[in-house]
Design a protein around this motif. Structure first.
Motif, PDB file in Angstrom:
ATOM      1  N   PHE A  42       0.830  -1.204   0.000  1.00 47.00           N
ATOM      2  CA  PHE A  42       0.000   0.000   0.000  1.00 47.00           C
ATOM      3  C   PHE A  42       0.863   1.252   0.000  1.00 47.00           C
ATOM      4  CE2 PHE A  42      -2.012   3.357   2.544  1.00 47.00           C
ATOM      5  CZ  PHE A  42      -3.112   3.626   1.734  1.00 47.00           C
ATOM      6  N   PHE A  43       1.893   1.286   0.837  1.00 48.38           N
ATOM      7  CA  PHE A  43       2.737   2.473   0.902  1.00 48.38           C
ATOM      8  C   PHE A  43       3.607   2.641  -0.344  1.00 48.38           C
ATOM      9  CE2 PHE A  43       2.166   2.485   5.653  1.00 48.38           C
ATOM     10  CZ  PHE A  43       1.459   3.678   5.655  1.00 48.38           C
ATOM     11  N   THR A  44       3.898   1.539  -1.039  1.00 46.75           N
ATOM     12  CA  THR A  44       4.629   1.659  -2.300  1.00 46.75           C
ATOM     13  C   THR A  44       3.834   2.471  -3.303  1.00 46.75           C
ATOM     14  OG1 THR A  44       5.728  -0.462  -1.947  1.00 46.75           O
ATOM     15  CG2 THR A  44       5.644   0.338  -4.194  1.00 46.75           C
ATOM     16  N   VAL A  45       2.534   2.261  -3.336  1.00 44.57           N
ATOM     17  CA  VAL A  45       1.678   3.000  -4.262  1.00 44.57           C
ATOM     18  C   VAL A  45       1.296   4.362  -3.696  1.00 44.57           C
ATOM     19  CG1 VAL A  45      -0.525   2.899  -5.486  1.00 44.57           C
ATOM     20  CG2 VAL A  45       0.807   0.832  -5.187  1.00 44.57           C
ATOM     21  N   TRP A  46       1.184   4.488  -2.397  1.00 45.35           N
ATOM     22  CA  TRP A  46       0.672   5.693  -1.754  1.00 45.35           C
ATOM     23  C   TRP A  46       1.644   6.870  -1.814  1.00 45.35           C
ATOM     24  CZ3 TRP A  46      -3.818   7.392   0.007  1.00 45.35           C
ATOM     25  CH2 TRP A  46      -3.829   8.473   0.868  1.00 45.35           C
ATOM     26  N   PHE A  47       2.937   6.619  -1.577  1.00 49.11           N
ATOM     27  CA  PHE A  47       3.905   7.706  -1.513  1.00 49.11           C
ATOM     28  C   PHE A  47       4.052   8.396  -2.860  1.00 49.11           C
ATOM     29  CE2 PHE A  47       6.018   5.467   2.208  1.00 49.11           C
ATOM     30  CZ  PHE A  47       5.581   6.406   3.114  1.00 49.11           C
TER      31      PHE A  47
END
Length: 86
Positions: free
Chosen positions: A17-22
C-alpha cells in the motif's frame, strides 16, 4: 508459526500500500524493496528456500539498487551540503 505467517502477510499488505501511496519516488522504491524482502521471507516460511534466495537477491537487492541508480541518474536524488534547500 501461523502467527509469523500472518504478521508477514499483514506487513506485505502495508508495504504494498505504501509503495503506491507515496508520491516521493525514493520512498516508493524503498517500500518496494521492503516488499520484496518480506516476500522472500514469506517464501522461506512456505518452505521454498531456493525461491526465497532468488527473490532476496534479485528482487530486494538488485531491483532496489537499479531503481535508486536510475533516480540518481535522472537527477531526482539530490546531493546537498547539509541537506538544506537553496
Amino acid at each position: 508459526m501461523d502467527w509469523l505467517h500472518f504478521i508477514v502477510l499483514i506487513l506485505l499488505l502495508i508495504s504494498g500500500f505504501f509503495t503506491v501511496w507515496f508520491r516521493d519516488l525514493l520512498c516508493s522504491v524503498i517500500c518496494a524493496g521492503a516488499f520484496s524482502l518480506l516476500l522472500a521471507l514469506e517464501f522461506y516460511i512456505l518452505q521454498a528456500p531456493d525461491v526465497a534466495i532468488a527473490q532476496a537477491g534479485i528482487g530486494a537487492a538488485l531491483d532496489t539498487a537499479i531503481f535508486i541508480i536510475a533516480l540518481t541518474g535522472i537527477g531526482y536524488v539530490h546531493r546537498g551540503n547539509g541537506g538544506g534547500r537553496r
